[in-house]
Design a protein around this motif. Structure first.
Motif, short mmCIF file in Angstrom:
data_model
loop_
_atom_site.label_atom_id
_atom_site.label_comp_id
_atom_site.label_asym_id
_atom_site.label_seq_id
_atom_site.Cartn_x
_atom_site.Cartn_y
_atom_site.Cartn_z
N THR A 4 0.83 -1.20 0.00
CA THR A 4 0.00 0.00 0.00
C THR A 4 0.87 1.26 0.00
O THR A 4 0.51 2.27 -0.61
CB THR A 4 -0.96 0.02 1.20
OG1 THR A 4 -0.23 -0.11 2.42
CG2 THR A 4 -1.98 -1.10 1.10
N LEU A 5 2.02 1.20 0.67
CA LEU A 5 2.92 2.36 0.65
C LEU A 5 3.48 2.56 -0.76
O LEU A 5 3.62 3.69 -1.23
CB LEU A 5 4.06 2.15 1.64
CG LEU A 5 4.80 3.43 2.04
CD1 LEU A 5 3.94 4.29 2.96
CD2 LEU A 5 6.11 3.12 2.74
N VAL A 6 3.79 1.45 -1.44
CA VAL A 6 4.25 1.55 -2.83
C VAL A 6 3.17 2.22 -3.69
O VAL A 6 3.47 3.09 -4.51
CB VAL A 6 4.59 0.15 -3.39
CG1 VAL A 6 4.87 0.23 -4.89
CG2 VAL A 6 5.80 -0.44 -2.67
N ARG A 7 1.93 1.82 -3.48
CA ARG A 7 0.84 2.40 -4.27
C ARG A 7 0.76 3.91 -4.06
O ARG A 7 0.58 4.67 -5.02
CB ARG A 7 -0.49 1.75 -3.91
CG ARG A 7 -1.68 2.38 -4.61
CD ARG A 7 -2.79 1.41 -4.81
NE ARG A 7 -2.39 0.31 -5.66
CZ ARG A 7 -3.22 -0.66 -6.07
NH1 ARG A 7 -4.49 -0.65 -5.70
NH2 ARG A 7 -2.79 -1.63 -6.83
N GLU A 8 0.88 4.36 -2.83
CA GLU A 8 0.84 5.79 -2.55
C GLU A 8 2.01 6.51 -3.22
O GLU A 8 1.85 7.61 -3.78
CB GLU A 8 0.85 6.03 -1.05
CG GLU A 8 -0.44 5.60 -0.37
CD GLU A 8 -0.37 5.62 1.14
OE1 GLU A 8 -1.45 5.66 1.77
OE2 GLU A 8 0.75 5.58 1.70
N ALA A 9 3.19 5.88 -3.21
CA ALA A 9 4.36 6.50 -3.86
C ALA A 9 4.16 6.60 -5.37
O ALA A 9 4.51 7.60 -5.99
CB ALA A 9 5.62 5.68 -3.54
N ILE A 10 3.56 5.57 -5.96
CA ILE A 10 3.30 5.58 -7.40
C ILE A 10 2.33 6.71 -7.74
O ILE A 10 2.47 7.39 -8.76
CB ILE A 10 2.75 4.22 -7.85
CG1 ILE A 10 3.81 3.12 -7.71
CG2 ILE A 10 2.26 4.30 -9.30
CD1 ILE A 10 5.08 3.36 -8.50
N ILE A 11 1.34 6.92 -6.87
CA ILE A 11 0.38 8.00 -7.10
C ILE A 11 1.10 9.35 -7.12
O ILE A 11 0.81 10.22 -7.96
CB ILE A 11 -0.72 8.00 -6.02
CG1 ILE A 11 -1.63 6.78 -6.18
CG2 ILE A 11 -1.53 9.29 -6.07
CD1 ILE A 11 -2.56 6.84 -7.37
N VAL A 12 2.05 9.55 -6.20
CA VAL A 12 2.82 10.80 -6.18
C VAL A 12 3.59 10.96 -7.49
O VAL A 12 3.60 12.03 -8.10
CB VAL A 12 3.79 10.84 -4.98
CG1 VAL A 12 4.74 12.03 -5.09
CG2 VAL A 12 3.03 10.90 -3.67
#
Length: 244
Positions: free
Chosen positions: A58-66
């Motif tokens: 989920t942290l990876v997903r948030e980073a990808i969104i950024v």
């Protein structure tokens, strides 16, 4: 009065507060700038990136969104995440540019809501007045009447949760819920919703809210807690699904 029960264990909580999604976005951007990933390349899967950086998916997903907001990557549903070319005449943004997005990520925010609002719903079930129920129900009806108007539906959704907090009679709890919901105005939240907020999600949320309201109506603190927790956990699960 409702008592505070032992808090539930929630999935994918980050034990290291320094492992922010902003920092991870900067780390991935560094790999792009250093040439490990080139324009047009597909990034490794979320699972592979999570293992490489020892963080949650989920942290990876948030980073990808950024990275997506900054134009560094393109998310192609069902295909993957691809490195974008900088705009004509522009240089690749430095890694530090990806640490400028303030505030919590969507998953961190939802986990906090799950803890806070589930207990607030339990307290509200025992403290609410009939006049509070009227205001909560009004917001529920407004959500249903605006099912096909995303902006109006979201406004009614927010009001529904604020009315529940208000019904506890505790102004601090109302301020807390208001502050948490204010974070959903951030670009990272809007971009996440652009991928995963669908009419089907709104319909499911409507059913969730009806269960919360029924528990409040029946003054059933345990059912209210369970219904609110289930609602927010389902949203977490939806946001963690495969890219669309």
């Amino acid at each position: 009065m409702a008592t505070i029960h032992e808090l539930p264990r929630l999935p994918s909580a980050e034990p290291d507060s320094d492992r922010s999604y902003q920092k991870l976005a900067a780390s991935i951007a560094s790999l792009i700038n250093e040439g490990e990933f080139k324009v047009g390349d597909r990034l490794p899967s979320e699972r592979a990136l999570a293992e490489r950086f020892t963080v949650s998916r989920t942290l990876v997903r948030e980073a990808i969104i950024v990275l997506e907001i900054q134009g560094a990557v393109e998310v192609r549903g069902g295909s993957g995440i691809y490195i974008c070319a900088p705009a004509a005449g522009a240089a690749m943004a430095p890694a530090s540019a990806y640490t400028l997005s303030p505030g919590p990520g969507p998953f961190e925010l939802l986990r906090a809501r799950c803890l806070i609002e589930a207990e607030i719903a339990a307290v509200a079930a025992e403290s609410r007045k009939d006049s509070d129920l009227d205001r909560i129900y009004s917001a529920l009806v407004e959500m249903r009447e605006n099912m096909h108007d995303k902006v109006a539906n979201e406004a009614a959704d927010r009001l529904f949760h604020l009315r529940i907090a208000e019904s506890t009679g505790n102004s601090v709890l109302l301020q807390m819920v208001t502050a948490v919901w204010d974070h959903t105005k951030a670009p990272i939240w809007s971009q996440m919703e652009a991928h995963f907020h669908t009419p089907a999600l709104r319909n499911a949320s409507q059913d969730d809210h009806q269960r919360v309201f029924t528990a409040l109506l029946e003054r059933d603190a345990d059912a209210a807690r369970k219904a609110m927790r289930g609602h927010i956990e389902r949203v977490i699960s939806e946001f963690a699904q495969a890219w669309r």
